[in-house]
Design an enzyme around this catalytic site. Structure first.
Site: not given
Length: 267
Positions: A129, A142
């Site tokens: 990501s 995250y």
């Protein structure tokens, strides 16, 4: 010879788009899900696999090898979102996120390496990501789990060079998928000192996902990477400013970049 591809988390979103695109381009594709019985209309087989359970990883990979005789490409796409003030996220949820986003992919890689070494060939693509390139507010866990996967790929690449096994990261920005629905959200507590900034940031994050790019864009990039003789270490896919934010992090002083992020999130 048709290449055999395994995609973890291939039942929806980015994984589904990749699987359908590769199937249409002549690849033998297997996707995975914890609940494959829900996806009987999938355009490619969905096998049972839970990245948190090593035995399911081993069983599924062995089943593919037994049927096809090889595994050419593994795409570590299964992942989970998590939001909240780090202080308020239960330790169990932090560990669970790393189990899915970090330890899961490592265990998939470990399970497939003996076969790829035997073949003297293979490609492993880790879907990370853009959030993994920076510590984002209320997405710190995250960012950390995806950033860890980015770094471990760099190490793996050097260790695997002697076996003609290639590995790369593809870091997406915001895409229009159902990731927000599957995220763990630390609850917005009325008495929390983070109530307003976390609530506002959460609303902004969900807006970004809803207006995100079509997952087919990721599928196109994956196909290009598979067809590349020597894949790069890192690829970034997303809106211009999302990708440019990584460049800015490299060139701006840390405090200036931090201020830019805080302005973006209105903190």
């Amino acid at each position: 010879m048709q290449k055999v591809v395994l995609i973890t988390g291939g039942s929806s979103g980015i994984g589904k788009a990749i699987g359908e695109h590769l199937s249409q381009n002549g690849f033998i594709v297997y996707g995975t899900s914890r609940n494959p019985e829900k996806y009987t209309e999938s355009k490619f087989p969905i096998l049972k696999l839970d990245v948190k359970k090593v035995e399911t990883i081993t069983e599924t990979i062995n089943a593919i090898i037994q049927k096809e005789g090889r595994v050419d490409v593994v795409i570590n796409n299964a992942g989970a979102g998590i939001t909240g003030a780090i202080e308020e996220i239960p330790e169990a949820e932090i560990k669970a996120n790393f189990e899915i986003n970090f330890f899961g992919p490592i265990n998939v890689i470990k399970a497939v390496l003996p076969q790829m070494r035997k073949q003297q060939s293979g490609l492993i693509i880790n879907i990370t990501s853009i959030a993994g390139y920076m510590g984002l507010p209320y997405r710190g866990i995250y960012s950390a789990s995806k950033g860890a996967l980015e770094l471990i790929t760099e190490s793996f690449r050097m260790e695997l060079k002697d076996f003609n096994i290639k590995m790369t990261n593809i870091a997406p920005g915001d895409f229009a998928t159902n990731i927000a629905a599957g995220r763990y959200h630390a609850p917005l507590k009325e008495d929390s000192p983070y109530k307003k900034p976390y609530g506002d940031t959460l609303e902004l994050m969900n807006t970004h996902v809803d207006s995100g790019s079509d997952p087919k864009v990721m599928a196109d990039v994956v196909l290009k990477v598979i067809n590349t003789k020597s894949p790069k270490i890192h690829y970034k896919v997303g809106a211009f400013m999302q990708k440019f934010s990584i460049v800015l992090k490299r060139i701006l002083p840390d405090t200036v970049y931090e201020k830019m992020l805080m302005n973006h999130y209105k903190l």
